[in-house]
Scaffold this motif. Structure first.
Motif, mmCIF file in Angstrom:
data_model
loop_
_atom_site.group_PDB
_atom_site.id
_atom_site.type_symbol
_atom_site.label_atom_id
_atom_site.label_comp_id
_atom_site.label_asym_id
_atom_site.label_seq_id
_atom_site.Cartn_x
_atom_site.Cartn_y
_atom_site.Cartn_z
ATOM 1 N N GLN A 153 0.870 -1.199 0.129
ATOM 2 C CA GLN A 153 0.102 0.033 -0.135
ATOM 3 C C GLN A 153 0.912 1.251 -0.115
ATOM 4 O OE1 GLN A 153 -2.097 -0.943 3.402
ATOM 5 N NE2 GLN A 153 -4.179 -1.303 2.198
ATOM 6 N N GLN A 154 1.996 1.310 0.779
ATOM 7 C CA GLN A 154 2.885 2.363 0.685
ATOM 8 C C GLN A 154 3.277 2.649 -0.540
ATOM 9 O OE1 GLN A 154 5.698 2.376 3.660
ATOM 10 N NE2 GLN A 154 4.387 1.706 5.518
ATOM 11 N N GLN A 155 3.886 1.548 -1.020
ATOM 12 C CA GLN A 155 4.346 1.670 -2.673
ATOM 13 C C GLN A 155 3.293 2.328 -3.469
ATOM 14 O OE1 GLN A 155 7.182 2.421 -3.466
ATOM 15 N NE2 GLN A 155 8.227 0.892 -4.243
ATOM 16 N N ARG A 156 2.148 1.824 -3.398
ATOM 17 C CA ARG A 156 0.978 2.541 -4.406
ATOM 18 C C ARG A 156 0.795 3.982 -3.945
ATOM 19 N NH1 ARG A 156 -3.622 -1.083 -3.675
ATOM 20 N NH2 ARG A 156 -2.597 -2.445 -2.285
ATOM 21 N N LEU A 157 1.047 4.371 -2.564
ATOM 22 C CA LEU A 157 0.723 5.538 -1.987
ATOM 23 C C LEU A 157 2.069 6.306 -2.958
ATOM 24 C CD1 LEU A 157 -0.671 7.623 -0.209
ATOM 25 C CD2 LEU A 157 1.020 6.945 1.433
ATOM 26 N N CYS A 158 3.042 5.897 -2.893
ATOM 27 C CA CYS A 158 4.076 6.737 -3.569
ATOM 28 C C CYS A 158 4.159 6.737 -4.902
ATOM 29 C CB CYS A 158 5.758 5.970 -3.406
ATOM 30 S SG CYS A 158 6.187 5.815 -1.603
ATOM 31 N N ILE A 159 3.311 6.019 -5.599
ATOM 32 C CA ILE A 159 3.072 5.860 -6.990
ATOM 33 C C ILE A 159 2.066 7.026 -7.304
ATOM 34 C CG2 ILE A 159 1.871 4.817 -8.965
ATOM 35 C CD1 ILE A 159 3.100 2.190 -8.092
ATOM 36 N N ALA A 160 1.220 7.175 -6.320
ATOM 37 C CA ALA A 160 -0.230 8.053 -6.251
ATOM 38 C C ALA A 160 0.418 9.446 -6.126
ATOM 39 C CB ALA A 160 -1.075 8.147 -5.115
ATOM 40 N N ARG A 161 1.513 9.616 -5.249
ATOM 41 C CA ARG A 161 2.096 10.716 -4.782
ATOM 42 C C ARG A 161 2.909 11.261 -6.373
ATOM 43 N NH1 ARG A 161 6.636 10.186 -0.394
ATOM 44 N NH2 ARG A 161 7.726 9.267 -2.169
ATOM 45 N N ALA A 162 3.532 10.536 -6.908
ATOM 46 C CA ALA A 162 4.073 10.939 -8.194
ATOM 47 C C ALA A 162 3.219 11.282 -9.255
ATOM 48 C CB ALA A 162 5.084 9.750 -8.515
ATOM 49 N N MET A 163 2.038 10.529 -9.260
ATOM 50 C CA MET A 163 0.951 10.757 -10.235
ATOM 51 C C MET A 163 0.354 12.249 -10.014
ATOM 52 S SD MET A 163 -0.616 7.372 -10.993
ATOM 53 C CE MET A 163 -2.272 7.679 -10.416
ATOM 54 N N ALA A 164 0.262 12.600 -8.839
ATOM 55 C CA ALA A 164 -0.440 13.765 -8.440
ATOM 56 C C ALA A 164 -0.186 15.040 -9.169
ATOM 57 C CB ALA A 164 -0.781 13.929 -7.054
ATOM 58 N N LEU A 165 1.190 14.930 -9.606
ATOM 59 C CA LEU A 165 1.657 16.086 -10.044
ATOM 60 C C LEU A 165 1.424 16.217 -11.589
ATOM 61 C CD1 LEU A 165 4.865 15.806 -8.187
ATOM 62 C CD2 LEU A 165 3.164 17.370 -7.638
ATOM 63 N N GLY A 166 0.908 15.083 -12.108
ATOM 64 C CA GLY A 166 0.739 14.961 -13.727
ATOM 65 C C GLY A 166 1.925 14.971 -14.101
ATOM 66 N N PRO A 167 2.994 14.276 -14.000
ATOM 67 C CA PRO A 167 4.349 14.306 -14.681
ATOM 68 C C PRO A 167 4.066 13.491 -16.012
ATOM 69 C CG PRO A 167 3.987 12.293 -13.330
ATOM 70 C CD PRO A 167 2.727 13.220 -13.126
ATOM 71 N N GLU A 168 4.829 13.648 -16.999
ATOM 72 C CA GLU A 168 4.851 12.865 -18.282
ATOM 73 C C GLU A 168 5.657 11.693 -18.177
ATOM 74 O OE1 GLU A 168 4.780 17.570 -19.697
ATOM 75 O OE2 GLU A 168 6.615 16.583 -19.729
ATOM 76 N N VAL A 169 6.576 11.663 -17.417
ATOM 77 C CA VAL A 169 7.596 10.275 -17.336
ATOM 78 C C VAL A 169 7.337 9.950 -15.933
ATOM 79 C CG1 VAL A 169 9.522 9.350 -17.814
ATOM 80 C CG2 VAL A 169 8.745 11.171 -19.113
ATOM 81 N N ILE A 170 7.133 8.425 -15.672
ATOM 82 C CA ILE A 170 7.343 8.016 -14.170
ATOM 83 C C ILE A 170 8.561 7.175 -14.360
ATOM 84 C CG2 ILE A 170 6.540 6.862 -12.174
ATOM 85 C CD1 ILE A 170 3.680 7.921 -12.921
ATOM 86 N N LEU A 171 9.558 7.078 -13.401
ATOM 87 C CA LEU A 171 10.615 6.437 -13.314
ATOM 88 C C LEU A 171 10.419 5.418 -12.078
ATOM 89 C CD1 LEU A 171 13.493 9.074 -13.648
ATOM 90 C CD2 LEU A 171 12.251 7.523 -15.583
ATOM 91 N N MET A 172 10.487 4.182 -12.454
ATOM 92 C CA MET A 172 10.256 3.176 -11.236
ATOM 93 C C MET A 172 11.725 2.513 -10.979
ATOM 94 S SD MET A 172 6.365 2.041 -11.566
ATOM 95 C CE MET A 172 5.013 3.023 -11.631
ATOM 96 N N ASP A 173 12.205 2.679 -9.874
ATOM 97 C CA ASP A 173 13.495 1.800 -9.616
ATOM 98 C C ASP A 173 13.420 0.548 -8.686
ATOM 99 O OD1 ASP A 173 16.300 1.192 -9.237
ATOM 100 O OD2 ASP A 173 16.694 2.850 -8.080
ATOM 101 N N GLU A 174 12.969 -0.554 -9.568
ATOM 102 C CA GLU A 174 12.681 -1.824 -8.786
ATOM 103 C C GLU A 174 11.432 -1.758 -7.743
ATOM 104 O OE1 GLU A 174 15.921 -4.390 -7.578
ATOM 105 O OE2 GLU A 174 17.447 -3.449 -9.005
ATOM 106 N N PRO A 175 10.190 -1.365 -8.201
ATOM 107 C CA PRO A 175 9.475 -0.799 -7.514
ATOM 108 C C PRO A 175 8.816 -1.811 -6.418
ATOM 109 C CG PRO A 175 8.531 -0.784 -9.407
ATOM 110 C CD PRO A 175 9.899 -1.096 -9.675
ATOM 111 N N CYS A 176 9.180 -3.239 -7.210
ATOM 112 C CA CYS A 176 8.403 -4.292 -6.269
ATOM 113 C C CYS A 176 9.369 -5.434 -5.429
ATOM 114 C CB CYS A 176 7.894 -5.150 -7.267
ATOM 115 S SG CYS A 176 6.358 -4.550 -8.149
ATOM 116 N N SER A 177 10.679 -4.720 -5.471
ATOM 117 C CA SER A 177 11.831 -5.457 -4.754
ATOM 118 C C SER A 177 11.581 -5.517 -3.271
ATOM 119 C CB SER A 177 13.266 -5.020 -4.932
ATOM 120 O OG SER A 177 13.294 -3.787 -4.406
ATOM 121 N N ALA A 178 10.983 -4.636 -2.497
ATOM 122 C CA ALA A 178 10.742 -4.897 -1.304
ATOM 123 C C ALA A 178 9.469 -5.725 -0.966
ATOM 124 C CB ALA A 178 10.847 -3.570 -0.524
ATOM 125 N N LEU A 179 8.437 -5.971 -1.993
ATOM 126 C CA LEU A 179 7.167 -6.356 -1.705
ATOM 127 C C LEU A 179 6.969 -7.935 -1.871
ATOM 128 C CD1 LEU A 179 5.440 -3.560 -3.658
ATOM 129 C CD2 LEU A 179 6.187 -3.540 -1.428
#
Lengths: 252, 285, 340
Positions: A153-179
């Protein structure tokens, strides 16, 4: 128009002190596409990713040469404000790193800093949390601490946090390695949906994951790009012998 | 054959260690008992509201206590912002170059400079060159310089304890460097900084030598009203009473020591509670 | 779900409009909006996030604060040197460093610093003689033998010892330690070096104990395991593995303790008296460099006089001595970090 690359690198090299981590990489990334960067650990894929929104600026003794072109501008130009770059190129990190604030504030903080009014902020937080498939789980406890959420859930929150700014590119650095696998599956589903709107670049050391989620795969080895092809292509008929050896588990 | 057996050679080391610890704490205990037996009798309301006097029975610590509180407040006002901002610069902004290293090394060395040398600096710089005279502000500036290295080092320490991933998160959402610093990093580091600040201020409360050199009054039968006034302090008052041969003044010194120790211990206690709370919070999150 | 997606796209397009009002006209429904990236400026300017005035001036302000510590050092050195030059235009350097009499307030005045130096060294060495064994044993006990829960409490209690104002230690030496000593050594003077050594020794125990304990703590566990693997007893491990590995930290703690004792002022002023003499009799009254500065400061000495300058000269000697010992301690500590 649709095929124009949104972010590209040209002869990009990054070195820590004497060690060259990324060497002469020229790549283009397109919008509405998921690109996976794979390779053995230490191959420079994370360093490359962090170079795309100047997150390497905070490491000591890092030298970057070559260009990263975004909006027609080289983001390593001395005239560029890296903060503006990061507002348009979001990042999700290896381990979930929510702010020590409430769930709501985690998403709202940056949005508010950009000058949105509080009712707009609220709207954006909701949209972003829905977009990250987290809204249903947290809508009744937006004021509680983000640390009370599970890792996934925390990781999805971090994704939401990045999305809320309306970016054009989202970089994800091994987003699932701790899950765990279930949380990982949720994030993978999410990536598939987000692809409709963003250019997503994911670093992963999990080849199956790269095959599942990406349209294009880039294979890094010792800081160099060995092969960059459509995912189906690279996994079925790799052009390079090295790629084939890596994918079949001869090393890595 | 493998039965547990205490070897006689194993005994001396822990026993000597425990004995040393007991010696140190016995001294602390003797100190407290001695001071209480000498000074507790003098504790009365009039002791707090009387000025210093030639007559031991009439003497009190009113002006000294007020002077100390003034000093404490002014010193806090100067040293806390300067100390914390210095730490922010050194730990979060400064490039890792030779000059930064020089500043850091310099701070470590300043922490080891005896307080009386700060007193000499205060005397020459604040009292004479800047013309503050032997005033509260001269004393507070001197004490501030004295505790700055302590505050800076403690603040740097607690900034280091802020996880790197928090800064990355903030930069990742496009926060500017100063936003990251003041709205994310600092708010996490502040509880740890407060511990260091309280300890440093409690040290400044007991400082005597630098105040003597900047010319604090040994005897003051008035209250300071502004920061340009002359002053005395609890520590100076204790020194003054303790250096007199008469028994009565020695007892007054003991009574004043009870007051100053109560304040010092209280500040230390608060700082320790805060630290314990912090370390337990870190353990859970 | 469809609704969510639509909203998100809107959010995305709005997001691109940050800092670029012209973008509001872009169609915000569907694919085209996402792909139509207009030219936006990423340049640093007076109103860009990290280029704006507040951002920049804050940085300079923080830098100015950090400079304060450097200015303090320069201030100390400058002021000490300035007064010293005045002093040495009257008194010869040779007399100052070799003279065995210190009577700055008599006439003819004598400015031989050796009695003050010897007084200071007596206190420093004497107090270390008391504090070093006790501090070392406490450090070993705390790190090797003490149950975990107690350790934190005992360490905090030791910090209390370090937090007691030094003037309180002085009072204690004068009214408690000296009378007790007089029962054992009737020949002892009211002001004497011994009681000052004892209280200063107690004062620096926490310094020595905590620096040594840190060093013992940083001895890697595998060294200890090696000892246990050989069937050594704990005291053998402590004495033949842990202590040798932590020895530089221990040495550094002694040097730091010495430095603190050299700079200690109020306790020695109250306990050891104001008689500068070249002696090594701990029962007699002496005067340290710090105590001399206090003695002169208590009077109202006008600037420019030789007495006024003399406290700065003595202060300079003190500064050099403590700086020297601190630098040595840092050097020794750095060597441990290199080795482990």
């Amino acid at each position: 128009m649709g095929l124009k690359s949104i972010i590209s690198t040209s002869h990009l090299s990054v070195a820590y002190g004497d060690k060259v981590a990324v060497e002469d990489v020229s790549l283009e990334f397109e919008s509405r596409e998921v690109s996976a960067l794979i390779g053995p650990s230490g191959c420079g894929k994370s360093t490359f990713l962090r170079a795309l929104n100047r997150m390497n600026d905070f490491l000591d003794d890092v030298r970057t040469s070559g260009q990263v072109i975004f909006h027609g501008q080289n983001i390593y130009d001395s005239k560029i404000d890296p903060v503006l770059v990061r507002r348009r190129i979001g990042m999700v990190f290896q381990k979930p790193n929510p702010f020590p604030k409430s769930i709501y504030e985690n998403v709202a903080w940056a949005v508010r800093k950009f000058g949105f009014k509080e009712n707009e902020v609220r709207e954006r937080v909701e949209v972003a949390l829905k977009g990250a498939a987290l809204w249903a789980e947290v809508k009744d406890r937006l004021k509680s601490s983000a640390f009370e959420l599970s890792g996934g859930q925390q990781q999805r929150l971090c994704i939401a946090r990045a999305m809320a700014l309306g970016p054009e590119v989202i970089l994800m650095d091994e987003p699932c390695s701790a899950l765990d696998p279930i949380a990982t599956a949720k994030i993978e589903d999410l990536i598939a949906e987000l692809k409709e709107q963003f250019c997503i670049i994911v670093v992963t050391h999990n080849m199956q994951q790269a095959e599942r989620i990406s349209d294009r795969t880039v294979f890094f080895l010792n800081g160099k790009v060995i092969e960059s092809e459509a995912t189906s292509h690279i996994f079925n008929r790799p052009r390079e012998e090295l790629t084939k050896n890596y994918l079949t588990g001869r090393f890595g | 054959m493998f039965a547990k057996k205490l070897h006689w050679k194993s005994l001396p080391l822990p026993v000597a260690g425990l004995a040393s610890l007991i010696i140190a704490f016995l001294f602390l205990a003797f100190l407290l008992i001695h001071i209480f037996s000498e000074g507790a009798g003098g504790l009365s309301w009039s002791f707090f509201i009387n000025f210093a006097s030639r007559f031991p029975t009439k003497a009190g610590i009113y002006s000294a206590l007020m002077g100390s509180l003034w000093l404490l407040a002014l010193t806090a006002l100067i040293s806390i912002p300067v100390g914390i901002f210095s730490a922010l610069y050194l730990e979060e902004i400064a490039a890792k170059n030779a000059f930064t290293n020089f500043i850091r090394g310099n701070i470590a060395n300043l922490a080891g400079v005896p307080s009386i040398v700060y007193g000499l600096l205060g005397l020459a710089l604040f009292v004479r060159i800047l013309g503050f005279g032997s005033s509260l502000i001269a004393g507070a500036c001197t004490l501030s310089l004295l505790i700055l290295p302590v505050i800076i080092m403690a603040s740097i320490e607690s900034l280091r304890a802020v996880p790197r991933k928090l800064r990355e998160a903030a930069f990742g959402v496009g926060a500017s460097p100063m936003q990251v610093l003041f709205e994310h990093t600092l708010s996490q580091a502040i509880p740890g900084m407060i511990t260091g600040v309280i300890l440093a201020l409690s040290r400044s409360l007991g400082e005597t030598a630098p105040l003597i050199t900047v010319g604090a009054l040994a005897f003051a039968a008035f209250l300071p009203e502004s920061m340009t006034d002359q002053f005395t302090s609890l520590s100076i008052q204790i020194f003054n009473w303790a250096s007199r041969p008469q028994m009565e003044f020695q007892e007054l010194a003991a009574t004043a020591i009870i007051v100053i120790l109560s304040i010092t211990f209280m500040m230390n206690f608060v700082a320790m509670l805060l630290r314990w709370k912090l370390s337990s919070r870190k353990a859970t999150s | 779900m469809g609704l969510t997606k639509l909203n998100l796209k809107a959010a995305s397009a709005e997001g691109s409009s940050i800092g670029d009002p012209s973008l509001t006209s872009v169609d915000s429904h569907g694919v085209a909006a996402v792909h139509a990236y207009p030219q936006v400026s990423l340049a640093r300017s007076w109103n860009s996030p990290s280029g704006n005035f507040v951002e920049q001036s804050l940085q300079y302000f923080l830098f100015a604060c950090a400079l304060s510590s450097v200015l303090t050092t320069f201030g100390i050195v400058f002021i000490l040197l300035k007064e010293m030059s005045g002093f040495f235009s009257v008194v010869s350097v040779w007399e100052f460093f070799t003279g065995t009499q210190w009577f700055p307030l008599l006439s003819p005045a004598r400015f031989g610093v050796l009695p003050l130096v010897s007084g200071t060294l007596m206190i420093a060495l004497g107090s270390c003689l008391i504090a070093v064994p006790i501090g070392l044993l406490i450090a070993i006990f705390l790190s090797e033998y003490c149950p975990r829960g107690f350790r934190v409490i005992l360490k905090s209690a030791l910090e209390l010892l370090a937090g007691i104002p030094t003037v309180v230690y002085g009072y204690l030496a004068l009214t408690f330690v000296t009378p007790q000593l007089a029962k054992i050594f009737p020949q002892i003077e009211v002001f004497n070096a011994l009681s000052a050594c004892i209280v200063v020794g107690i004062m620096i125990i926490p310094t020595i104990a905590s620096v040594t304990e840190d060093a013992i703590h940083s001895v890697p566990g595998y060294l200890r395991d090696a000892g246990y693997g050989l069937g050594m007893r704990r005291y053998q491990i402590v004495s033949s593995i842990v202590f040798p590995a932590a020895i530089s930290g221990f040495v550094a703690s002694i040097i730091l303790g010495l430095s603190r004792a050299i700079g200690e002022t109020m306790a020695v002023t109250l306990a050891a008296g104001a008689s500068p003499k070249l002696t090594f009799n701990f029962f007699e009254s002496i005067q340290t460099m710090t105590a001399f500065i206090v003695q002169v400061s208590q009077g109202d000495t006008p600037a420019g006089t030789i007495e006024y300058q003399s406290i700065f000269v003595v202060g300079f000697c003190l500064f050099i001595m403590t700086l020297g010992t601190n630098l040595i301690a840092q050097f020794v500590v750095r060597r441990i970090h290199h080795r482990i």
